[in-house]
Write an enzyme that holds these catalytic residues in place. Structure first.
Site: not given
Length: 194
Positions: A70, A99-100, A122, A173
């Site tokens: 997010g 991600s985060m 990513h 990714d």
């Protein structure tokens, strides 16, 4: 349909009491990072981390992570608190840390993955379509590149990879199954018991 979390019933000398399962987990110094990381999730996690720090500054805290990631700023707020407290923080990947959420997982002092969990890293992504003047677009682009450098440096620090290696990997990714994550330095071990 959202799942309803169960309540725990406990009989005491003053009768039967019910309380949320999260309260019992917090008592055991276990918290969750599930769903999207946004300001509200960051507030909750930072509050719990600070509370557990105050309760026992040396006790280990476990964060169970299953999240698509997010907001980078919300995630970096959680990261900063994880690093600012004196408690060791163990992270456990259940399902997906993307991600985060991957950055948070990677930054644990002990990083465990269940056998069928995955990590995906990513570059930061611009959340909404941008519109504006050329100077506004340049400012957005410059900020995005600055954030890319920050997140890349965090990943490099916690994996032992060079910044160039990290940036090459995060340019798209990149998915890692549990054993691959250990090999790349994103995790410490694959576990089969909690």
């Amino acid at each position: 349909m959202a799942a309803t979390l169960p309540y725990i019933l406990r009989e005491t000398s003053s009768g039967i009491h019910s309380y949320r399962i999260q309260d019992e987990m917090l008592r055991r110094r276990e918290i969750q990072c599930t769903g999207p990381i946004d300001d509200s999730a960051a507030d909750d996690l930072c509050l719990q981390l600070r509370y557990l720090q105050q309760a026992d500054p040396a006790g280990e805290i476990t964060i169970y992570i299953n999240s698509p990631g997010g907001s980078v700023l919300s995630g970096l707020a959680i990261y900063d608190v994880m690093k600012a407290i004196s408690c060791p923080v163990r992270t456990v990947c259940l399902g997906m840390a993307a991600s985060m959420a991957a950055l948070l997982f990677i930054s644990g002092d002990r990083r465990d993955m269940l056998p069928h969990s995955q990590v995906m890293i990513h570059d930061p992504i611009l959340a909404s379509p941008a519109a504006g003047s050329a100077l506004e677009m340049k400012a957005l682009s410059d900020n995005l590149m600055r954030v890319r450098e920050i997140t890349g440096q965090v990943i490099a620090e916690h994996t032992g990879k060079t910044l160039d290696e990290v940036l090459a990997t995060t340019s798209h990714d990149s998915y890692f199954e549990a054993a691959q994550a250990v090999e790349f330095g994103l995790a410490d071990r694959v576990i089969t018991t909690l």
